[in-house]
Write a protein that holds these residues in place. Structure first.
Motif, short mmCIF file in Angstrom:
data_model
loop_
_atom_site.label_atom_id
_atom_site.label_comp_id
_atom_site.label_asym_id
_atom_site.label_seq_id
_atom_site.Cartn_x
_atom_site.Cartn_y
_atom_site.Cartn_z
N SER A 150 -17.01 4.40 -1.13
CA SER A 150 -18.21 4.04 -0.38
C SER A 150 -17.88 3.28 0.88
O SER A 150 -18.63 3.35 1.88
N TRP A 196 -8.80 1.97 5.30
CA TRP A 196 -8.61 2.46 3.93
C TRP A 196 -7.93 1.43 3.03
O TRP A 196 -8.31 1.26 1.88
N GLU A 237 -10.00 6.35 12.70
CA GLU A 237 -9.98 4.89 12.84
C GLU A 237 -9.97 4.21 11.48
O GLU A 237 -9.23 3.25 11.25
N MET A 238 -10.79 4.71 10.57
CA MET A 238 -10.83 4.12 9.23
C MET A 238 -9.52 4.36 8.50
O MET A 238 -9.03 3.49 7.78
N GLU A 281 -16.95 5.76 4.58
CA GLU A 281 -18.28 5.49 5.13
C GLU A 281 -18.59 6.37 6.34
O GLU A 281 -19.73 6.80 6.55
N TYR A 282 -17.57 6.65 7.16
CA TYR A 282 -17.77 7.45 8.36
C TYR A 282 -17.21 8.87 8.22
O TYR A 282 -16.93 9.54 9.20
N GLY A 283 -17.04 9.31 6.98
CA GLY A 283 -16.56 10.66 6.73
C GLY A 283 -15.15 10.66 6.17
O GLY A 283 -14.42 9.67 6.23
N HIS A 284 -14.76 11.81 5.63
CA HIS A 284 -13.45 11.93 4.99
C HIS A 284 -12.30 11.98 5.98
O HIS A 284 -11.15 11.74 5.61
N ASP A 321 -12.20 10.36 9.20
CA ASP A 321 -12.33 9.40 10.30
C ASP A 321 -10.97 8.74 10.55
O ASP A 321 -10.44 8.03 9.69
#
Length: 207
Positions: free
Chosen positions: A75, A92, A86-87, A79-82, A84
């Motif tokens: 979650s 992660w 930057e994440m 949050e911004y897609g599988h 992303d």
């Protein structure tokens, strides 16, 4: 003068990293934290397991911990897609949990695994007591440049072409992230031991 890159076997590489840990302990007795940083095709987790086995053969209490077992829940992570980027680079990994449970625990006990990312639920793991002279070997990708505390750092470097060839099709979206990581976080500069891992079964080493 820049140290020369020399070819080694995977077994000799594990022995060399265990030697580095032992020398660091002689310089500064206490728990030693070794990072083995590298993209999945460079097999950092397998190398970590080999180093831990070598240390245990020498009578040292050691534990391999995978960064992949300390990811945030889906979650948050997705949050911004599988896909992303930057994440993936910064969002992660659960850095707080890694510090609290593995790298900077208040006592001598550490948690081997926290979060099962595949099932998206917590592991039911028992704490492991490493004592005052144990070794934690943390392995995974994108570990450096975060300010995480390590006494010894190894970086497994793969060139752009080799990483592209060896990355699974469903993970190729991560390739630009690894290029950015190399450019912005300077993992080679942070490494005490730099491993050229274009051919993981035939590595070369500096440091």
């Amino acid at each position: 003068m820049t140290a020369a890159i020399r070819p080694v076997s995977r077994a000799l590489l594990a022995t060399h990293l265990a030697d580095r840990v032992e020398r660091k302990y002689e310089e500064r007795p206490g728990r030693i934290r070794l990072a083995i940083d590298g993209p999945p095709p460079a097999a950092p987790d397998e190398l970590a397991a080999a180093v831990v086995e070598e240390l245990r053969l020498r009578g040292r209490t050691a534990l391999a911990v995978r960064a992949a077992d300390f990811l945030r829940p889906a979650s948050v992570r997705l949050e911004y897609g599988h896909h992303d980027e930057e994440m993936f680079l910064d969002g992660w990994l659960d850095e707080g949990a890694l510090r609290r449970e593995v790298l900077e625990p208040a006592g001598t006990r550490v948690l081997p695994r926290l979060w099962d990312a595949e099932r998206d639920r917590a592991y039911r793991e028992e704490y492991v007591d490493l004592g005052d002279s144990g070794v934690v070997v943390l392995s995974g990708a994108l570990l450096l440049g975060r300010g995480l505390p390590f006494e010894v750092v190894a970086h497994l470097h793969m060139g752009r072409a080799a990483l592209g060839r060896r990355t699974r099709e469903d993970e190729r979206w991560t390739l630009p992230v690894f290029e950015r990581y190399a450019r912005e976080r300077n993992p080679e500069g942070e490494a005490d031991v730099l491993v050229m891992a274009d051919h993981p079964e035939r590595p070369a080493m500096r440091g």
